[in-house]
Design a protein around this motif. Structure first.
Motif, PDB file in Angstrom:
ATOM      1  N   GLU A  36      -6.300   0.143  -8.110  1.00 50.99           N
ATOM      2  CA  GLU A  36      -5.109   0.175  -7.261  1.00 50.99           C
ATOM      3  C   GLU A  36      -3.913  -0.535  -7.882  1.00 50.99           C
ATOM      4  N   ARG A  37      -4.136  -1.337  -8.916  1.00 49.34           N
ATOM      5  CA  ARG A  37      -3.018  -1.932  -9.637  1.00 49.34           C
ATOM      6  C   ARG A  37      -2.433  -0.977 -10.681  1.00 49.34           C
ATOM      7  N   GLN A  38      -3.118   0.121 -10.940  1.00 49.39           N
ATOM      8  CA  GLN A  38      -2.685   1.030 -11.996  1.00 49.39           C
ATOM      9  C   GLN A  38      -2.044   2.302 -11.487  1.00 49.39           C
ATOM     10  N   SER A  39      -2.389   2.709 -10.279  1.00 44.57           N
ATOM     11  CA  SER A  39      -1.907   4.000  -9.805  1.00 44.57           C
ATOM     12  C   SER A  39      -1.661   3.960  -8.305  1.00 44.57           C
ATOM     13  N   ARG A  40      -0.535   4.546  -7.881  1.00 44.76           N
ATOM     14  CA  ARG A  40      -0.203   4.624  -6.458  1.00 44.76           C
ATOM     15  C   ARG A  40      -0.794   5.868  -5.800  1.00 44.76           C
ATOM     16  N   ILE A  41      -1.335   6.765  -6.588  1.00 49.09           N
ATOM     17  CA  ILE A  41      -1.967   7.971  -6.068  1.00 49.09           C
ATOM     18  C   ILE A  41      -3.325   8.131  -6.727  1.00 49.09           C
ATOM     19  N   ASP A  85       0.844  -1.202   0.000  1.00 49.11           N
ATOM     20  CA  ASP A  85       0.000   0.000   0.000  1.00 49.11           C
ATOM     21  C   ASP A  85       0.875   1.247   0.000  1.00 49.11           C
ATOM     22  N   HIS A  86       1.173   1.757  -1.218  1.00 47.58           N
ATOM     23  CA  HIS A  86       1.957   2.975  -1.377  1.00 47.58           C
ATOM     24  C   HIS A  86       1.099   4.097  -1.935  1.00 47.58           C
ATOM     25  N   ARG A  87      -0.188   3.975  -1.764  1.00 52.30           N
ATOM     26  CA  ARG A  87      -1.082   4.854  -2.514  1.00 52.30           C
ATOM     27  C   ARG A  87      -1.316   6.213  -1.878  1.00 52.30           C
ATOM     28  N   GLY A  88      -0.920   6.385  -0.658  1.00 52.60           N
ATOM     29  CA  GLY A  88      -1.086   7.694  -0.042  1.00 52.60           C
ATOM     30  C   GLY A  88      -2.428   7.820   0.655  1.00 52.60           C
ATOM     31  N   PRO A  89      -2.589   8.855   1.480  1.00 57.12           N
ATOM     32  CA  PRO A  89      -3.821   9.027   2.256  1.00 57.12           C
ATOM     33  C   PRO A  89      -5.025   9.313   1.374  1.00 57.12           C
ATOM     34  N   GLY A  90      -6.147   8.767   1.784  1.00 60.47           N
ATOM     35  CA  GLY A  90      -7.400   9.065   1.099  1.00 60.47           C
ATOM     36  C   GLY A  90      -7.668   8.236  -0.127  1.00 60.47           C
ATOM     37  N   PHE A  91      -6.704   7.404  -0.551  1.00 63.17           N
ATOM     38  CA  PHE A  91      -6.937   6.612  -1.751  1.00 63.17           C
ATOM     39  C   PHE A  91      -7.650   5.333  -1.374  1.00 63.17           C
ATOM     40  N   PRO A  92      -8.720   4.969  -2.091  1.00 65.69           N
ATOM     41  CA  PRO A  92      -9.576   3.886  -1.648  1.00 65.69           C
ATOM     42  C   PRO A  92      -8.986   2.510  -1.899  1.00 65.69           C
ATOM     43  N   GLY A 137     -11.245   6.575 -19.656  1.00 66.11           N
ATOM     44  CA  GLY A 137     -11.477   5.753 -18.490  1.00 66.11           C
ATOM     45  C   GLY A 137     -10.245   5.666 -17.625  1.00 66.11           C
ATOM     46  N   ASP A 138     -10.400   5.083 -16.438  1.00 62.96           N
ATOM     47  CA  ASP A 138      -9.245   4.970 -15.548  1.00 62.96           C
ATOM     48  C   ASP A 138      -8.155   4.105 -16.162  1.00 62.96           C
ATOM     49  N   GLY A 139      -8.531   3.069 -16.928  1.00 55.99           N
ATOM     50  CA  GLY A 139      -7.517   2.236 -17.564  1.00 55.99           C
ATOM     51  C   GLY A 139      -6.690   2.993 -18.580  1.00 55.99           C
ATOM     52  N   ALA A 140      -7.302   3.980 -19.232  1.00 56.29           N
ATOM     53  CA  ALA A 140      -6.584   4.749 -20.250  1.00 56.29           C
ATOM     54  C   ALA A 140      -5.461   5.579 -19.653  1.00 56.29           C
ATOM     55  N   THR A 141      -5.543   5.890 -18.360  1.00 56.52           N
ATOM     56  CA  THR A 141      -4.485   6.691 -17.753  1.00 56.52           C
ATOM     57  C   THR A 141      -3.161   5.935 -17.713  1.00 56.52           C
ATOM     58  N   SER A 142      -3.177   4.644 -17.960  1.00 51.70           N
ATOM     59  CA  SER A 142      -1.942   3.858 -18.033  1.00 51.70           C
ATOM     60  C   SER A 142      -1.358   3.835 -19.439  1.00 51.70           C
ATOM     61  N   GLN A 143      -2.030   4.462 -20.382  1.00 49.95           N
ATOM     62  CA  GLN A 143      -1.570   4.476 -21.764  1.00 49.95           C
ATOM     63  C   GLN A 143      -0.653   5.662 -22.037  1.00 49.95           C
ATOM     64  N   GLY A 144       0.353   5.434 -22.871  1.00 50.55           N
ATOM     65  CA  GLY A 144       1.272   6.517 -23.231  1.00 50.55           C
ATOM     66  C   GLY A 144       0.593   7.655 -23.948  1.00 50.55           C
ATOM     67  N   CYS A 185     -12.055  12.028 -16.840  1.00 47.17           N
ATOM     68  CA  CYS A 185     -11.784  10.610 -16.581  1.00 47.17           C
ATOM     69  C   CYS A 185     -12.915  10.011 -15.757  1.00 47.17           C
ATOM     70  N   GLN A 186     -13.612   9.043 -16.333  1.00 48.83           N
ATOM     71  CA  GLN A 186     -14.608   8.291 -15.580  1.00 48.83           C
ATOM     72  C   GLN A 186     -13.906   7.108 -14.912  1.00 48.83           C
ATOM     73  N   ASN A 187     -13.557   7.293 -13.666  1.00 51.11           N
ATOM     74  CA  ASN A 187     -12.907   6.235 -12.903  1.00 51.11           C
ATOM     75  C   ASN A 187     -13.991   5.292 -12.388  1.00 51.11           C
ATOM     76  N   ASN A 188     -14.249   4.247 -13.173  1.00 54.86           N
ATOM     77  CA  ASN A 188     -15.280   3.287 -12.777  1.00 54.86           C
ATOM     78  C   ASN A 188     -14.698   2.082 -12.047  1.00 54.86           C
ATOM     79  N   GLN A 189     -13.469   2.231 -11.565  1.00 51.98           N
ATOM     80  CA  GLN A 189     -12.789   1.293 -10.675  1.00 51.98           C
ATOM     81  C   GLN A 189     -12.139   0.095 -11.345  1.00 51.98           C
ATOM     82  N   TRP A 190     -12.554  -0.222 -12.570  1.00 53.85           N
ATOM     83  CA  TRP A 190     -12.052  -1.434 -13.199  1.00 53.85           C
ATOM     84  C   TRP A 190     -11.656  -1.171 -14.653  1.00 53.85           C
TER      85      TRP A 190
END
Length: 392
Positions: free
Chosen positions: A220-225, A7-14, A181-188, A208-213
């Motif tokens: 949480e597998r895609q972003s630490r913040i 858990d390196h995601r920082g405070p407040g991250f679900p 989407g949230d997954g797109a934030t991992s794209q270059g 960004c529609q962060n729909n969790q998946w």
């Protein structure tokens, strides 16, 4: 090697269904709340309009899913649960603003007057996109994950260079909203779009529609913040909004779009929501997420909370809701009947949409194809005349 991430995601991250800090103006129970930086400037009639928009969008979405299950569509990407994020942002658009969608923005398309059947044509495989992006200000669906953010940024850079920002007039100023989407934030592509938008102060809102998946991968597998905090690294503001609260989404998007139109540059909005259904109809979410997570988010249903507000705090009665339900059923029946009546495309038309002026070698290929196609018709006519069968 363990699959569990530290858990390196920082405070407040679900982690799972925990509560997070975000902009909210309407609670899941349908109660209005204040926020120090954002306010909804509409009246109860506007809120009732949001309810109608969301309900009709969900009904079309449900009908499209049924059509796919019955073999009438090749695929469908549902927006179930994300209606507030789409309607709230779509209704915040100004008269000159343009949209660059993914493949799931059915509610945004609705707010801009795109015929739902035109969306179904794409998933039925009879069109690559049959609405006019100029007339509707709604560009064609983009299947390649994140690519539309580059298109949106380039268009926004063009608006700035054409002098269409900073006048303080809705008749002169324009902005762009690019959905992802949230997954797109991992794209270059998305990182590149952020770099160019910031460097050139482009009038764009990244929504960004962060729909969790991201299909089967949790956020949480895609972003630490938190995703909205990524904007700071590119030099522009980010904000997280309750994506199931149409009023808050409208307020946050309106402010970000006005900032873009004024010449102040880009904003990243993270609409924190949930994908209630599958990623697409080819996906089975029961394979990777728990039922109790879904039940947690059902209590935050975007449509139910607006209905709760209207029932408790306005004079909206049962007859009004019944009329909207009836309208939704009529819309679904109309969409279904027109979808089933769609003709198959003439494949020869593919040769006409490659170049503005069709070169000789493509004209020759088209002629070869048409001769091949017509040979089946001629064989069928001969068989009908002689009473014999033809094996195709």
């Amino acid at each position: 090697m363990s699959d569990t991430l530290p858990d390196h995601r920082g405070p407040g991250f679900p982690s799972g269904p925990a509560e997070v800090d975000l902009v909210q103006l309407l609670t899941p129970e349908g109660e209005r709340v204040d926020h120090p930086d954002y306010a909804f400037d509409g009246d109860d009639a506007a809120i009732a309009g949001f309810y109608r928009d969301m309900l009709l969008t969900r009904r079309v979405d449900t009908e499209a899913t049924a059509l796919q299950r019955q073999g009438e569509l090749g695929l469908w990407a549902s927006c179930l649960g994300q209606e507030a994020a789409q309607i709230g942002s779509g209704r915040a658009l100004g008269p000159l603003d343009s949209v660059f969608p993914t493949y799931r923005e059915h509610g945004v398309a609705w707010t801009l007057g795109v015929d739902p059947v035109n969306l179904l044509k794409l998933f039925r495989g009879v069109s690559h996109g049959s609405w006019d992006p100029i007339d509707t200000r709604f560009n064609l669906y983009t299947i390649v994950i994140g690519a539309q953010t580059l298109h949106a940024t380039g268009y926004a850079m063009g608006l700035e260079r054409d002098g269409l920002v900073g006048h303080g007039s809705p008749e002169k100023d324009a902005a762009v909203i690019g959905y992802l989407g949230d997954g797109a934030t991992s794209q270059g592509d998305v990182s590149e779009a952020f770099v160019f938008a910031s460097s050139y102060n482009a009038p764009i809102v990244f929504f960004c529609q962060n729909n969790q998946w991201a299909i089967s991968e949790p956020i949480e597998r895609q972003s630490r913040i938190p995703l909205y905090q990524r904007a700071a690294g590119f030099g522009f503001p980010g904000v997280r909004v309750d994506g199931n609260d149409a009023l808050a989404v409208h307020a946050v998007t309106s402010k970000a779009l006005e900032r873009a139109r004024s010449g102040s540059g880009p904003t990243l909005i993270e609409a924190y929501t949930y994908r209630m259904g599958a990623h697409t109809t080819s996906d089975d979410p029961t394979k990777y997420r728990l039922a109790d997570e879904l039940e947690h988010w059902r209590l935050k249903d975007p449509i139910a909370r607006v209905r709760a507000y209207l029932e408790r705090h306005t004079d909206t009665g049962p007859d009004w809701f019944a009329a909207i339900d009836a309208e939704a059923d009529e819309l679904a029946a109309d969409v279904r009947s027109r979808c089933l009546a769609l003709p198959d495309p003439d494949l020869a038309g593919l040769f006409d949409v490659v170049y503005a002026d069709t070169p000789v070698h493509l004209r020759e290929q088209r002629a070869e194809y048409e001769a091949y196609r017509d040979s089946f018709t001629e064989a069928g006519q001969d068989a009908a005349a002689t009473g014999t069968e033809v094996a195709w």
